[in-house]
Design a protein around this motif. Structure first.
Motif, PDB file in Angstrom:
ATOM      1  N   PRO A  99       4.024  -8.253 -14.332  1.00  0.00           N
ATOM      2  CA  PRO A  99       2.864  -9.153 -14.425  1.00  0.00           C
ATOM      3  C   PRO A  99       1.862  -8.956 -13.297  1.00  0.00           C
ATOM      4  O   PRO A  99       0.653  -9.098 -13.504  1.00  0.00           O
ATOM      5  N   HIS A 100       2.338  -8.624 -12.104  1.00  0.00           N
ATOM      6  CA  HIS A 100       1.409  -8.416 -10.994  1.00  0.00           C
ATOM      7  C   HIS A 100       0.603  -7.134 -11.182  1.00  0.00           C
ATOM      8  O   HIS A 100      -0.600  -7.098 -10.886  1.00  0.00           O
ATOM      9  N   ALA A 101       1.250  -6.096 -11.674  1.00  0.00           N
ATOM     10  CA  ALA A 101       0.528  -4.855 -11.952  1.00  0.00           C
ATOM     11  C   ALA A 101      -0.494  -5.072 -13.063  1.00  0.00           C
ATOM     12  O   ALA A 101      -1.621  -4.559 -12.995  1.00  0.00           O
ATOM     13  N   LEU A 102      -0.127  -5.837 -14.083  1.00  0.00           N
ATOM     14  CA  LEU A 102      -1.070  -6.140 -15.165  1.00  0.00           C
ATOM     15  C   LEU A 102      -2.248  -6.950 -14.638  1.00  0.00           C
ATOM     16  O   LEU A 102      -3.405  -6.689 -14.994  1.00  0.00           O
ATOM     17  N   ALA A 103      -1.959  -7.912 -13.769  1.00  0.00           N
ATOM     18  CA  ALA A 103      -3.038  -8.692 -13.154  1.00  0.00           C
ATOM     19  C   ALA A 103      -3.979  -7.776 -12.386  1.00  0.00           C
ATOM     20  O   ALA A 103      -5.211  -7.930 -12.429  1.00  0.00           O
ATOM     21  N   GLY A 104      -3.404  -6.809 -11.676  1.00  0.00           N
ATOM     22  CA  GLY A 104      -4.224  -5.847 -10.943  1.00  0.00           C
ATOM     23  C   GLY A 104      -5.127  -5.050 -11.858  1.00  0.00           C
ATOM     24  O   GLY A 104      -6.301  -4.820 -11.552  1.00  0.00           O
ATOM     25  N   GLU A 130      -4.224   2.427   2.472  1.00  0.00           N
ATOM     26  CA  GLU A 130      -3.061   1.680   2.959  1.00  0.00           C
ATOM     27  C   GLU A 130      -1.827   1.967   2.114  1.00  0.00           C
ATOM     28  O   GLU A 130      -0.726   2.170   2.644  1.00  0.00           O
ATOM     29  N   VAL A 131      -2.003   2.004   0.803  1.00  0.00           N
ATOM     30  CA  VAL A 131      -0.870   2.301  -0.085  1.00  0.00           C
ATOM     31  C   VAL A 131      -0.373   3.723   0.147  1.00  0.00           C
ATOM     32  O   VAL A 131       0.834   3.978   0.231  1.00  0.00           O
ATOM     33  N   LEU A 132      -1.300   4.673   0.256  1.00  0.00           N
ATOM     34  CA  LEU A 132      -0.911   6.067   0.491  1.00  0.00           C
ATOM     35  C   LEU A 132      -0.205   6.232   1.838  1.00  0.00           C
ATOM     36  O   LEU A 132       0.752   7.005   1.953  1.00  0.00           O
ATOM     37  N   LYS A 133      -0.689   5.515   2.848  1.00  0.00           N
ATOM     38  CA  LYS A 133      -0.035   5.578   4.161  1.00  0.00           C
ATOM     39  C   LYS A 133       1.402   5.085   4.061  1.00  0.00           C
ATOM     40  O   LYS A 133       2.327   5.673   4.643  1.00  0.00           O
ATOM     41  N   LYS A 134       1.623   4.028   3.292  1.00  0.00           N
ATOM     42  CA  LYS A 134       2.974   3.486   3.120  1.00  0.00           C
ATOM     43  C   LYS A 134       3.855   4.470   2.348  1.00  0.00           C
ATOM     44  O   LYS A 134       5.028   4.676   2.682  1.00  0.00           O
ATOM     45  N   LYS A 315      -2.914  -1.999  -8.892  1.00  0.00           N
ATOM     46  CA  LYS A 315      -1.670  -2.316  -9.601  1.00  0.00           C
ATOM     47  C   LYS A 315      -0.472  -2.255  -8.667  1.00  0.00           C
ATOM     48  O   LYS A 315       0.331  -3.187  -8.582  1.00  0.00           O
ATOM     49  N   LEU A 316      -0.354  -1.118  -7.968  1.00  0.00           N
ATOM     50  CA  LEU A 316       0.793  -0.922  -7.084  1.00  0.00           C
ATOM     51  C   LEU A 316       0.708  -1.843  -5.870  1.00  0.00           C
ATOM     52  O   LEU A 316       1.707  -2.418  -5.435  1.00  0.00           O
ATOM     53  N   TRP A 317      -0.491  -1.986  -5.317  1.00  0.00           N
ATOM     54  CA  TRP A 317      -0.674  -2.832  -4.128  1.00  0.00           C
ATOM     55  C   TRP A 317      -0.282  -4.279  -4.421  1.00  0.00           C
ATOM     56  O   TRP A 317       0.441  -4.901  -3.644  1.00  0.00           O
ATOM     57  N   LEU A 318      -0.751  -4.828  -5.553  1.00  0.00           N
ATOM     58  CA  LEU A 318      -0.465  -6.222  -5.879  1.00  0.00           C
ATOM     59  C   LEU A 318       1.024  -6.417  -6.172  1.00  0.00           C
ATOM     60  O   LEU A 318       1.630  -7.415  -5.758  1.00  0.00           O
ATOM     61  N   MET A 319       1.618  -5.448  -6.867  1.00  0.00           N
ATOM     62  CA  MET A 319       3.055  -5.526  -7.150  1.00  0.00           C
ATOM     63  C   MET A 319       3.856  -5.447  -5.855  1.00  0.00           C
ATOM     64  O   MET A 319       4.827  -6.180  -5.659  1.00  0.00           O
ATOM     65  N   TRP A 320       3.444  -4.552  -4.947  1.00  0.00           N
ATOM     66  CA  TRP A 320       4.135  -4.399  -3.664  1.00  0.00           C
ATOM     67  C   TRP A 320       3.984  -5.667  -2.825  1.00  0.00           C
ATOM     68  O   TRP A 320       4.926  -6.118  -2.173  1.00  0.00           O
ATOM     69  N   LYS A 321       2.795  -6.259  -2.849  1.00  0.00           N
ATOM     70  CA  LYS A 321       2.569  -7.511  -2.135  1.00  0.00           C
ATOM     71  C   LYS A 321       3.508  -8.601  -2.643  1.00  0.00           C
ATOM     72  O   LYS A 321       4.064  -9.384  -1.860  1.00  0.00           O
ATOM     73  N   ALA A 322       3.655  -8.674  -3.961  1.00  0.00           N
ATOM     74  CA  ALA A 322       4.481  -9.726  -4.567  1.00  0.00           C
ATOM     75  C   ALA A 322       5.968  -9.486  -4.362  1.00  0.00           C
ATOM     76  O   ALA A 322       6.723 -10.400  -4.033  1.00  0.00           O
ATOM     77  N   GLN A 323       6.393  -8.232  -4.553  1.00  0.00           N
ATOM     78  CA  GLN A 323       7.816  -7.903  -4.488  1.00  0.00           C
ATOM     79  C   GLN A 323       8.300  -7.651  -3.060  1.00  0.00           C
ATOM     80  O   GLN A 323       9.455  -7.917  -2.733  1.00  0.00           O
ATOM     81  N   GLY A 324       7.403  -7.115  -2.233  1.00  0.00           N
ATOM     82  CA  GLY A 324       7.813  -6.666  -0.915  1.00  0.00           C
ATOM     83  C   GLY A 324       8.638  -5.397  -1.033  1.00  0.00           C
ATOM     84  O   GLY A 324       9.132  -5.049  -2.121  1.00  0.00           O
ATOM     85  N   GLY A 325       8.807  -4.702   0.064  1.00  0.00           N
ATOM     86  CA  GLY A 325       9.621  -3.492   0.046  1.00  0.00           C
ATOM     87  C   GLY A 325      11.047  -3.763  -0.406  1.00  0.00           C
ATOM     88  O   GLY A 325      11.652  -2.971  -1.122  1.00  0.00           O
ATOM     89  N   GLN A 326      11.589  -4.923  -0.002  1.00  0.00           N
ATOM     90  CA  GLN A 326      12.956  -5.279  -0.400  1.00  0.00           C
ATOM     91  C   GLN A 326      13.078  -5.468  -1.902  1.00  0.00           C
ATOM     92  O   GLN A 326      14.059  -5.041  -2.519  1.00  0.00           O
ATOM     93  N   GLY A 327      12.069  -6.116  -2.493  1.00  0.00           N
ATOM     94  CA  GLY A 327      12.107  -6.334  -3.932  1.00  0.00           C
ATOM     95  C   GLY A 327      12.046  -5.037  -4.714  1.00  0.00           C
ATOM     96  O   GLY A 327      12.756  -4.857  -5.710  1.00  0.00           O
ATOM     97  N   LEU A 328      11.201  -4.115  -4.273  1.00  0.00           N
ATOM     98  CA  LEU A 328      11.113  -2.819  -4.937  1.00  0.00           C
ATOM     99  C   LEU A 328      12.402  -2.032  -4.759  1.00  0.00           C
ATOM    100  O   LEU A 328      12.849  -1.326  -5.674  1.00  0.00           O
ATOM    101  N   GLN A 329      13.015  -2.157  -3.587  1.00  0.00           N
ATOM    102  CA  GLN A 329      14.294  -1.489  -3.360  1.00  0.00           C
ATOM    103  C   GLN A 329      15.359  -2.025  -4.312  1.00  0.00           C
ATOM    104  O   GLN A 329      16.155  -1.256  -4.865  1.00  0.00           O
ATOM    105  N   ARG A 330      15.356  -3.337  -4.508  1.00  0.00           N
ATOM    106  CA  ARG A 330      16.337  -3.922  -5.440  1.00  0.00           C
ATOM    107  C   ARG A 330      16.133  -3.388  -6.848  1.00  0.00           C
ATOM    108  O   ARG A 330      17.105  -3.174  -7.592  1.00  0.00           O
TER     109      ARG A 330
END
Length: 444
Positions: A99-104, A130-134, A315-330
């Motif tokens: 949903p966050h990526a869709l919102a983006g 910023e996303v590319l740096k990460k 898309k990726l930035w908003l999803m990463w903001k919402a999930q955090g690195g930990q959420g994406l790792q999960r």
């Protein structure tokens, strides 16, 4: 004198335009987000091309249509499209709906900008960097450059062009006449876009030297060394090795360290880009003026081939903001866990056979129907097995129960490739996959 009010609809009524968008958003929420992600709904409503043309009313007419007709077109587009967000869509390397990526994407499309200058896309220029740096930090790079590309084919084409420019910078101005015969190296498991890119860039597909891969689909460094020596002996100049981390079918990872050693020994480029602006830049004066009132290094459009470039980073930035690195790792951990669960369940069932133990989230396997079980030594076994996957694919698509890809591979007969990518998947979806294949193939 021009009307000062914006022309947002046929009758110039901004209220009507807003109402239309509200209605469309309502249809999207109901038909795509609610129904499209429900396991009780179909993955697709399959229709043959001629019938589908009639159902969609694709003709473009001289007169405009009513708002209700437009809304019905939106419903029809959704109704007859494949629901890639469905939990039973396993067909590609992508699936699911965040949903966050869709919102983006909604925000991006609403703003309708192009990411070539800071002047018209200030937020997104800074956001992309910023996303590319990460992303660079995740692979251990403290510096570098990059852009979001529309897909893997363009990315690989950039890699070839950058490597060529790094070796022969004169080619940007003088073209192919500045070049000797070149050779680039990639494994036989590589993405098909490597050869496509070589053809598009004027190198020719003969310049692509295919390196042998082992039984798991990994490039063999010793054969890479042999192929480089062979190319040199034939008068070609080696300039690039394109390795793969996660091949399309088997999900294999090339041994990057060993390949890097070979590249270092021969002075070859190993698909690590940092030359984008020098290679692709053309300094178009109507866009990239050097006397702007801000830092023109922020104008990223000269790094890319297409100039006008849609915004992909939100898309990726908003999803990463919402999930955090930990959420994406999960999410990643969950995908690997479900792939392992599928493998173990597959081993328990009669009629299922792994192509190989998976290294990634690609699970490749055969479904062996009742009529072929125990007949592997039969001379026509492979030929008959190869026909099973296409039949089952047709049945599942016409039924709308699920979608999963299949392909042959070398001497192997057609097999299914299940990609565990949708973050909403559960063990129940893995069980359904196996159960449905058994149901669809029980009479074969």
């Amino acid at each position: 004198m021009a009307d000062s009010q914006p022309f947002l609809s046929l009758d110039g009524d901004p209220v009507a335009a807003e109402a239309l968008l509200q209605d469309v958003f309502g249809i999207v929420v109901d038909e795509v987000i609610r129904k499209g992600t429900s396991a009780s709904e179909k993955v697709c409503e399959w229709k043959e091309p001629e019938e589908l043309k009639q159902l969609l009313d694709l003709e473009l007419r001289h007169e405009g249509e009513s708002q209700e007709q437009i809304l019905e077109h939106c419903r029809a587009v959704i109704r007859y499209s494949v629901k890639t967000c469905h939990p039973r869509f396993f067909n590609q390397l992508f699936s699911g709906l965040d949903p966050h990526a869709l919102a983006g994407r909604i925000v991006t499309e609403s703003l309708n900008t192009s990411q070539y200058t800071y002047e018209i896309a200030p937020v997104f220029v800074l956001m992309e960097e910023e996303v590319l740096k990460k992303l660079r930090a995740l692979v251990g790079w403290s510096s570098g450059d990059g852009v979001f590309c529309p897909g893997g084919s363009i990315s690989n084409m950039y890699a070839v062009n950058l490597a060529r420019y790094q070796r022969y910078p004169d080619c940007k101005q003088r073209g192919l006449r500045a070049l000797p015969p070149l050779a680039l190296f990639t494994s036989k498991e590589c993405h098909y876009s490597i050869k496509k890119g070589a053809a598009f860039l004027g190198l020719g597909t003969d310049s692509v030297r295919v390196v042998e891969a082992d039984e798991r689909g990994k490039m063999i460094p010793e054969d890479l060394e042999r192929q480089i020596s062979l190319a040199k002996a034939e008068g070609a100049v080696p300039f690039l090795v394109s390795a793969t981390s996660g091949t399309t079918v088997l999900g294999a990872f090339d041994p990057l360290e060993a390949i890097a050693d070979v590249c270092q020994h021969h002075g070859l480029w190993l698909h690590v880009d940092n030359l984008l602006k020098r290679c692709h830049g053309s300094q178009a004066s109507y866009l990239f003026q050097q006397d702007k009132f801000y830092d023109v290094a922020l104008d990223t459009g000269d790094k890319v081939v297409q100039c006008g470039r849609r915004v992909d980073c939100l898309k990726l930035w908003l999803m990463w903001k919402a999930q955090g690195g930990q959420g994406l790792q999960r999410r990643v951990d969950q995908a690997f866990a479900l792939a392992r669960y599928l493998v173990e369940e597959l081993k328990k069932r009669e009629g299922f056979e792994l192509v190989m133990e998976p290294e990634f989230v690609n699970v490749c396997f055969w479904f062996v129907p009742p009529s072929l079980r125990g007949k592997k030594e039969s001379p026509d076994y492979s030929e008959r097995l190869s026909k099973v996957a296409p039949i089952l694919k047709e049945r599942m698509v016409r039924k709308g129960s699920m979608m999963i890809g299949y392909q042959p591979h070398g001497t192997r007969s057609n097999f299914f490739r299940m990609v565990v990518a949708n973050p909403a998947l559960t063990r129940a979806d893995m069980d359904f996959l196996l159960n449905e294949l058994e149901r669809l193939g029980q009479d074969l």
